[in-house]
Design a protein around this motif. Structure first.
Motif, short mmCIF file in Angstrom:
data_model
loop_
_atom_site.label_atom_id
_atom_site.label_comp_id
_atom_site.label_asym_id
_atom_site.label_seq_id
_atom_site.Cartn_x
_atom_site.Cartn_y
_atom_site.Cartn_z
N LEU A 161 3.62 38.16 27.75
CA LEU A 161 2.50 38.94 27.21
C LEU A 161 2.00 38.33 25.91
O LEU A 161 0.79 38.16 25.72
CB LEU A 161 2.93 40.39 27.02
N THR A 173 -1.00 48.53 29.52
CA THR A 173 0.36 48.17 29.94
C THR A 173 1.23 49.41 29.97
O THR A 173 0.98 50.38 29.23
CB THR A 173 1.00 47.10 29.03
N ALA A 225 0.96 44.70 33.12
CA ALA A 225 -0.10 44.63 32.10
C ALA A 225 -1.38 44.12 32.74
O ALA A 225 -1.33 43.20 33.57
CB ALA A 225 0.31 43.72 30.95
#
Length: 125
Positions: free
Chosen positions: A21, A34, A39
């Protein structure tokens, strides 16, 4: 009844969800949502889903293609991201399929080809 499509998104595997991420956000992808396991990431009109899915063999055989308007600008920016995350990055090269692209591996081993369209010179006039 209509069969018109609206969108398609890939589920990109992440062996270390938090690190992946961070990697994608460093590349300029915006985190839209998320829940800590999944996400939704966007960059302009392009989007994908990052999934906490620890399958190194699968990730090492996964490939994504991102078409951009300025591959040199993307490469210049991605070099810093690759260095920061210890990721492998290639140099931009003209490909026979009329794209100039470079490769970039994410922290899980997913291969990205980031490309810019080139004029076709092999088509009849």
């Amino acid at each position: 009844m209509t069969l018109q499509t609206e969108e398609i998104k890939a589920f990109v595997p992440a062996c270390d969800f938090a690190r992946s991420l961070d990697f994608y956000q460093a590349l300029g992808f915006e985190l839209r949502w998320t829940d800590g396991e999944l996400a939704y990431l966007c960059h302009g009109d392009c989007a994908f889903l990052l999934q906490a899915f620890a399958a190194p063999d699968f990730a090492a055989n996964y490939q994504m293609h991102l078409q951009v308007l300025d591959v040199q600008a993307w490469h210049a920016m991605a070099q810093g991201v690759a260095e920061r995350f210890g990721s492998s990055i290639g140099t931009p090269e003209d490909q026979p399929w009329a794209m100039r692209d470079f490769t970039l591996f994410d922290p899980s081993g997913v291969l990205w080809r980031i490309a810019q369209r080139l004029p076709r010179t092999d088509l009849p006039a």
